[in-house]
Design a protein around this motif. Structure first.
Motif, PDB file in Angstrom:
ATOM      1  N   ASP A  75      41.379 -76.580 -29.629  1.00 55.27           N
ATOM      2  CA  ASP A  75      42.028 -77.707 -28.951  1.00 55.27           C
ATOM      3  C   ASP A  75      41.523 -77.755 -27.526  1.00 55.27           C
ATOM      4  OD1 ASP A  75      43.564 -78.599 -31.054  1.00 55.27           O
ATOM      5  OD2 ASP A  75      45.156 -77.147 -30.646  1.00 55.27           O
ATOM      6  N   ARG A  76      40.772 -78.790 -27.233  1.00 52.41           N
ATOM      7  CA  ARG A  76      40.251 -78.972 -25.886  1.00 52.41           C
ATOM      8  C   ARG A  76      41.107 -80.008 -25.191  1.00 52.41           C
ATOM      9  NH1 ARG A  76      33.976 -80.288 -24.995  1.00 52.41           N
ATOM     10  NH2 ARG A  76      34.845 -82.346 -25.013  1.00 52.41           N
ATOM     11  N   PRO A  77      41.398 -79.771 -23.901  1.00 55.16           N
ATOM     12  CA  PRO A  77      42.215 -80.752 -23.166  1.00 55.16           C
ATOM     13  C   PRO A  77      41.506 -82.097 -23.043  1.00 55.16           C
ATOM     14  CG  PRO A  77      41.907 -78.719 -21.903  1.00 55.16           C
ATOM     15  CD  PRO A  77      41.036 -78.625 -23.104  1.00 55.16           C
ATOM     16  N   GLU A  78      42.270 -83.103 -22.798  1.00 56.90           N
ATOM     17  CA  GLU A  78      41.754 -84.452 -22.610  1.00 56.90           C
ATOM     18  C   GLU A  78      41.022 -84.539 -21.264  1.00 56.90           C
ATOM     19  OE1 GLU A  78      40.973 -88.316 -23.568  1.00 56.90           O
ATOM     20  OE2 GLU A  78      42.072 -86.938 -24.856  1.00 56.90           O
ATOM     21  N   PRO A  79      39.744 -84.987 -21.270  1.00 62.44           N
ATOM     22  CA  PRO A  79      39.024 -85.137 -19.994  1.00 62.44           C
ATOM     23  C   PRO A  79      39.809 -85.979 -19.000  1.00 62.44           C
ATOM     24  CG  PRO A  79      37.507 -85.386 -21.818  1.00 62.44           C
ATOM     25  CD  PRO A  79      38.900 -85.323 -22.416  1.00 62.44           C
ATOM     26  N   GLY A  80      39.834 -85.513 -17.741  1.00 64.87           N
ATOM     27  CA  GLY A  80      40.541 -86.215 -16.673  1.00 64.87           C
ATOM     28  C   GLY A  80      41.970 -85.746 -16.474  1.00 64.87           C
ATOM     29  N   SER A  81      42.510 -84.986 -17.433  1.00 62.81           N
ATOM     30  CA  SER A  81      43.885 -84.508 -17.309  1.00 62.81           C
ATOM     31  C   SER A  81      43.944 -83.262 -16.423  1.00 62.81           C
ATOM     32  CB  SER A  81      44.451 -84.170 -18.693  1.00 62.81           C
ATOM     33  OG  SER A  81      43.793 -83.023 -19.214  1.00 62.81           O
ATOM     34  N   ALA A  82      45.144 -82.895 -16.009  1.00 56.48           N
ATOM     35  CA  ALA A  82      45.337 -81.671 -15.222  1.00 56.48           C
ATOM     36  C   ALA A  82      44.887 -80.456 -16.037  1.00 56.48           C
ATOM     37  CB  ALA A  82      46.801 -81.532 -14.810  1.00 56.48           C
ATOM     38  N   GLU A  83      45.140 -80.464 -17.342  1.00 62.49           N
ATOM     39  CA  GLU A  83      44.722 -79.359 -18.204  1.00 62.49           C
ATOM     40  C   GLU A  83      43.190 -79.272 -18.264  1.00 62.49           C
ATOM     41  OE1 GLU A  83      46.938 -81.753 -19.212  1.00 62.49           O
ATOM     42  OE2 GLU A  83      48.760 -80.526 -19.040  1.00 62.49           O
ATOM     43  N   TRP A  84      42.533 -80.430 -18.276  1.00 59.27           N
ATOM     44  CA  TRP A  84      41.060 -80.471 -18.277  1.00 59.27           C
ATOM     45  C   TRP A  84      40.516 -79.827 -16.996  1.00 59.27           C
ATOM     46  CZ3 TRP A  84      37.114 -81.030 -21.382  1.00 59.27           C
ATOM     47  CH2 TRP A  84      35.851 -81.351 -20.876  1.00 59.27           C
ATOM     48  N   ASN A  85      41.114 -80.173 -15.854  1.00 61.23           N
ATOM     49  CA  ASN A  85      40.682 -79.578 -14.589  1.00 61.23           C
ATOM     50  C   ASN A  85      40.904 -78.072 -14.591  1.00 61.23           C
ATOM     51  OD1 ASN A  85      39.721 -81.958 -13.539  1.00 61.23           O
ATOM     52  ND2 ASN A  85      41.633 -82.455 -12.489  1.00 61.23           N
ATOM     53  N   ASP A  86      42.014 -77.605 -15.167  1.00 58.22           N
ATOM     54  CA  ASP A  86      42.262 -76.162 -15.280  1.00 58.22           C
ATOM     55  C   ASP A  86      41.208 -75.500 -16.169  1.00 58.22           C
ATOM     56  OD1 ASP A  86      44.487 -76.438 -13.678  1.00 58.22           O
ATOM     57  OD2 ASP A  86      45.929 -76.363 -15.350  1.00 58.22           O
ATOM     58  N   TYR A  87      40.864 -76.165 -17.257  1.00 60.66           N
ATOM     59  CA  TYR A  87      39.836 -75.684 -18.186  1.00 60.66           C
ATOM     60  C   TYR A  87      38.489 -75.541 -17.465  1.00 60.66           C
ATOM     61  CZ  TYR A  87      36.467 -76.214 -22.086  1.00 60.66           C
ATOM     62  OH  TYR A  87      35.419 -76.077 -22.960  1.00 60.66           O
ATOM     63  N   LEU A  88      38.116 -76.566 -16.709  1.00 61.19           N
ATOM     64  CA  LEU A  88      36.858 -76.521 -15.954  1.00 61.19           C
ATOM     65  C   LEU A  88      36.895 -75.449 -14.868  1.00 61.19           C
ATOM     66  CD1 LEU A  88      36.031 -80.317 -15.568  1.00 61.19           C
ATOM     67  CD2 LEU A  88      35.068 -78.687 -17.215  1.00 61.19           C
ATOM     68  N   ALA A  89      38.022 -75.309 -14.186  1.00 62.04           N
ATOM     69  CA  ALA A  89      38.157 -74.299 -13.128  1.00 62.04           C
ATOM     70  C   ALA A  89      37.994 -72.893 -13.689  1.00 62.04           C
ATOM     71  CB  ALA A  89      39.507 -74.442 -12.430  1.00 62.04           C
ATOM     72  N   GLU A  90      38.509 -72.662 -14.898  1.00 65.37           N
ATOM     73  CA  GLU A  90      38.350 -71.358 -15.536  1.00 65.37           C
ATOM     74  C   GLU A  90      36.873 -71.070 -15.804  1.00 65.37           C
ATOM     75  OE1 GLU A  90      39.515 -69.106 -19.698  1.00 65.37           O
ATOM     76  OE2 GLU A  90      40.756 -70.791 -19.037  1.00 65.37           O
ATOM     77  N   GLY A  91      36.158 -72.067 -16.305  1.00 65.15           N
ATOM     78  CA  GLY A  91      34.722 -71.900 -16.533  1.00 65.15           C
ATOM     79  C   GLY A  91      33.974 -71.671 -15.229  1.00 65.15           C
TER      80      GLY A  91
END
Length: 171
Positions: free
Chosen positions: A3-19
């Motif tokens: 399950d990948r977060p929706e691009p542009g969402s706060a969860e997406w930004n958290d996902y990118l920050a982790e990477g």
């Protein structure tokens, strides 16, 4: 399937920050070739290492190489200069306790006579600054810096920037 977060969402930004947090970081240094009206090169003598060096220094987190060299010149020498061109980028392998690093040298141009007359170290990181003719300046530099500076001087003359690895052109 993950399950990948929706691009542009706060969860997406958290996902990118982790990477982003897991990716490698590079140290960056930026120096300037500065000359007096006689064409001599400005070198500085750092207090924290042996030998002479080109003026400049390490970039801070999220600081561009051009901003880093301008900041270092202001802090250490009280200089505000216009950078004219990128002369070379040198990738330096890990050595001693240090990770690899990208070293930039920019053309800082020719200082005016009044700038040269006022030139003094402005903080505790430098014990001296002086102008040397090209051959003497290269003699004063440590091996790695000498190789890089030699290539930067060639780039200054032929107006072709260099990509180097450990001070040597790769092509």
């Amino acid at each position: 399937m993950t399950d990948r977060p929706e691009p542009g969402s706060a969860e997406w930004n958290d996902y990118l920050a982790e990477g982003n947090a897991k990716q490698a970081r590079k140290r960056v240094t930026a120096d300037a070739l500065l000359r007096d009206t006689a064409g001599r090169l400005l070198l500085v003598r750092p207090t924290y290492k042996d030998g002479w060096d080109l003026p400049g220094g390490m970039a801070e987190a999220n600081e561009s190489p051009t901003d880093a060299v301008r900041r270092e010149l202001r802090e250490e020498l009280g200089l505000n200069v216009q950078l004219n061109a990128l002369l070379c980028v040198d990738w330096i392998t890990p050595h001693g306790p240090w990770d690899d690093l990208l070293a930039f040298i920019f053309d800082g141009g020719t200082l005016t006579e009044s700038q040269c007359a006022r030139l003094r170290p402005q903080d505790e990181e430098l014990s001296a600054c002086a102008f040397f003719d090209e051959a003497k300046a290269l003699e004063h530099l440590l091996d790695r810096q000498r190789l890089r500076t030699t290539q930067a001087l060639a780039a200054l003359k032929d107006r072709v920037p260099r990509y180097l690895e450990n001070g040597n052109p790769t092509w």
